[in-house]
Enzyme design. Structure first.
Site, PDB file in Angstrom:
ATOM      1  N   ALA A 122     -38.674  34.908  73.155  1.00  0.00           N
ATOM      2  CA  ALA A 122     -39.159  35.503  74.491  1.00  0.00           C
ATOM      3  C   ALA A 122     -38.515  35.372  75.587  1.00  0.00           C
ATOM      4  O   ALA A 122     -38.467  35.680  76.852  1.00  0.00           O
ATOM      5  CB  ALA A 122     -40.421  34.870  74.849  1.00  0.00           C
ATOM      6  N   ALA A 123     -37.259  34.673  75.750  1.00  0.00           N
ATOM      7  CA  ALA A 123     -36.310  34.382  76.834  1.00  0.00           C
ATOM      8  C   ALA A 123     -35.676  35.775  77.116  1.00  0.00           C
ATOM      9  O   ALA A 123     -35.337  36.477  76.388  1.00  0.00           O
ATOM     10  CB  ALA A 123     -35.284  33.381  76.492  1.00  0.00           C
ATOM     11  N   GLY A 124     -35.784  35.934  78.376  1.00  0.00           N
ATOM     12  CA  GLY A 124     -35.234  37.161  79.056  1.00  0.00           C
ATOM     13  C   GLY A 124     -34.826  37.337  80.638  1.00  0.00           C
ATOM     14  O   GLY A 124     -35.429  36.407  81.138  1.00  0.00           O
ATOM     15  N   SER A 185     -39.193  45.463  75.110  1.00  0.00           N
ATOM     16  CA  SER A 185     -39.686  45.939  76.016  1.00  0.00           C
ATOM     17  C   SER A 185     -39.956  47.370  76.022  1.00  0.00           C
ATOM     18  O   SER A 185     -39.169  47.927  75.376  1.00  0.00           O
ATOM     19  CB  SER A 185     -38.745  45.504  77.352  1.00  0.00           C
ATOM     20  OG  SER A 185     -39.149  46.242  78.484  1.00  0.00           O
ATOM     21  N   TYR A 198     -30.572  45.733  80.915  1.00  0.00           N
ATOM     22  CA  TYR A 198     -32.067  45.285  80.348  1.00  0.00           C
ATOM     23  C   TYR A 198     -32.357  46.089  79.288  1.00  0.00           C
ATOM     24  O   TYR A 198     -32.716  45.531  78.209  1.00  0.00           O
ATOM     25  CB  TYR A 198     -32.939  44.848  81.436  1.00  0.00           C
ATOM     26  CG  TYR A 198     -34.187  44.301  80.892  1.00  0.00           C
ATOM     27  CD1 TYR A 198     -34.326  43.194  80.802  1.00  0.00           C
ATOM     28  CD2 TYR A 198     -35.331  45.347  80.648  1.00  0.00           C
ATOM     29  CE1 TYR A 198     -35.508  42.631  80.519  1.00  0.00           C
ATOM     30  CE2 TYR A 198     -36.652  44.734  80.347  1.00  0.00           C
ATOM     31  CZ  TYR A 198     -36.574  43.352  80.260  1.00  0.00           C
ATOM     32  OH  TYR A 198     -37.830  42.916  79.631  1.00  0.00           O
ATOM     33  N   LYS A 202     -32.749  45.147  75.250  1.00  0.00           N
ATOM     34  CA  LYS A 202     -34.206  45.327  74.430  1.00  0.00           C
ATOM     35  C   LYS A 202     -34.294  46.323  73.524  1.00  0.00           C
ATOM     36  O   LYS A 202     -34.728  46.064  72.497  1.00  0.00           O
ATOM     37  CB  LYS A 202     -35.320  45.502  75.544  1.00  0.00           C
ATOM     38  CG  LYS A 202     -35.625  44.352  76.448  1.00  0.00           C
ATOM     39  CD  LYS A 202     -35.743  43.143  75.706  1.00  0.00           C
ATOM     40  CE  LYS A 202     -36.222  42.107  76.671  1.00  0.00           C
ATOM     41  NZ  LYS A 202     -36.668  40.764  76.003  1.00  0.00           N
ATOM     42  N   ILE A 235     -46.372  43.856  82.382  1.00  0.00           N
ATOM     43  CA  ILE A 235     -47.059  42.498  82.255  1.00  0.00           C
ATOM     44  C   ILE A 235     -46.961  41.562  83.328  1.00  0.00           C
ATOM     45  O   ILE A 235     -46.081  41.507  84.228  1.00  0.00           O
ATOM     46  CB  ILE A 235     -46.789  41.752  81.078  1.00  0.00           C
ATOM     47  CG1 ILE A 235     -46.346  42.673  79.798  1.00  0.00           C
ATOM     48  CG2 ILE A 235     -47.813  40.601  80.785  1.00  0.00           C
ATOM     49  CD1 ILE A 235     -47.810  43.109  79.241  1.00  0.00           C
ATOM     50  N   THR A 237     -46.270  38.935  84.981  1.00  0.00           N
ATOM     51  CA  THR A 237     -45.411  37.862  84.687  1.00  0.00           C
ATOM     52  C   THR A 237     -44.464  37.528  86.029  1.00  0.00           C
ATOM     53  O   THR A 237     -44.241  38.609  86.994  1.00  0.00           O
ATOM     54  CB  THR A 237     -44.673  37.840  83.635  1.00  0.00           C
ATOM     55  OG1 THR A 237     -43.638  39.164  83.636  1.00  0.00           O
ATOM     56  CG2 THR A 237     -45.342  38.290  82.432  1.00  0.00           C
TER      57      THR A 237
END
Length: 293
Positions: A122-124, A185, A198, A202, A235, A237
């Protein structure tokens, strides 16, 4: 083991897995201080799940979501070397290290991976700049964190599994499978502006997921490692914390469900992928219907 487990989607998955009764989780992150803070919240699940984060915590998480690993390490006052495993309690351990640099502490990573049955990548990190204005170093950092980091942790899980198989040559075909859950993503599937590195990283994560589902089945014996991915849309976050209210409203108008997703909704999918023994090369879209447009 959950990379990027100190906030956002990674933290939500860690919290849910603990509620589901996993024996132990290992949170992986480049800042010991942030990992320890997350672990303290996980130790008190009722308090952490019911209270809303303070404005100070929101600002801190928003800053960390866009900060480079070098900046993160500079602000981390601890002197813990990368690859150090810290056992905080019987159920929570911390593995300090930048996954984009995991090649430098691969032996420590493989050692920590020995008891792992579920790996969540989940690191990004992301950047909001059009490609012509994006610094090449930032491009490299995004690709290394989001894609190479997932490759290196997956490699470590496979190598640890091979070692375990060699020590125990009486493999039981009825043992539960191991599982890799990659967080991709919506931008891997749907074009956008200002996030080319990015999106590329992904999209690569989806390629990793598919290829590993096949390769692991053909190369491992007496050990099944399933490879799956979750494709979140927008999401709530820290990664979207810097969006303006106008941008939030515009994006929500485009989403058929009219809202952003919540981290716990991604965690629901992670539990399904971890428990379902027939889920392999399973790609779950959780975007409120946005990918249908």
């Amino acid at each position: 083991m959950i990379t990027g487990g100190s906030s956002g989607i990674g933290f939500a998955i860690a919290e849910r897995f603990l509620r589901e009764g996993v024996d132990r989780i290992i949170l992986v992150g480049r800042s010991y201080e942030r990992l320890a803070r997350a672990a303290a919240q996980l130790e008190c699940p009722t308090a952490s799940s019911q209270r809303r984060p303070s404005e100070t915590e929101k600002e801190q998480d928003s800053e960390v979501a866009t900060r480079t690993p070098e900046e993160d390490q500079a602000q981390d006052r601890s002197e813990i070397s990368p690859g150090t495993l810290v056992e905080l309690s019987g159920r929570i351990s911390l593995l300090v290290g930048d996954v984009s640099e995991a090649a430098r502490w691969t032996r420590d990573l493989e050692s920590a991976m020995q008891p792992v049955d579920i790996l969540v990548n989940a690191a990004g990190i992301s950047t909001s700049t059009v490609l012509p204005r994006t610094d090449p170093n930032i491009i490299s950092q995004v690709l290394r964190t989001n894609l190479e980091g997932s490759l290196l942790t997956s490699r470590a899980l496979l190598r640890a599994s091979i070692r375990s198989r060699m020590k125990n040559r009486t493999g039981d075909a009825h043992n539960p499978t191991k599982c890799i859950i990659n967080i991709s993503s919506l931008l891997a599937l749907k074009a956008g502006t200002g996030a080319v590195p990015y999106a590329a990283s992904k999209a690569g994560v989806l390629g990793l997921t598919r290829s590993l589902a096949v390769e692991a089945a053909k190369t491992l014996r007496n050990q099944v490692i399933r490879s799956n991915a979750i494709v979140p849309g927008y999401i709530e976050t820290p990664m979207i914390a810097d969006f303006s209210q106008a941008e939030n409203n515009r994006l929500k108008e485009d989403i058929p469900l009219g809202r952003f997703g919540q981290p716990h909704e991604i965690a629901d999918a992670a539990v399904f992928l971890a428990e379902n023994e027939y889920a392999n090369n399973c790609i779950i879209n959780l975007d409120g219907g946005l990918s249908a447009l």
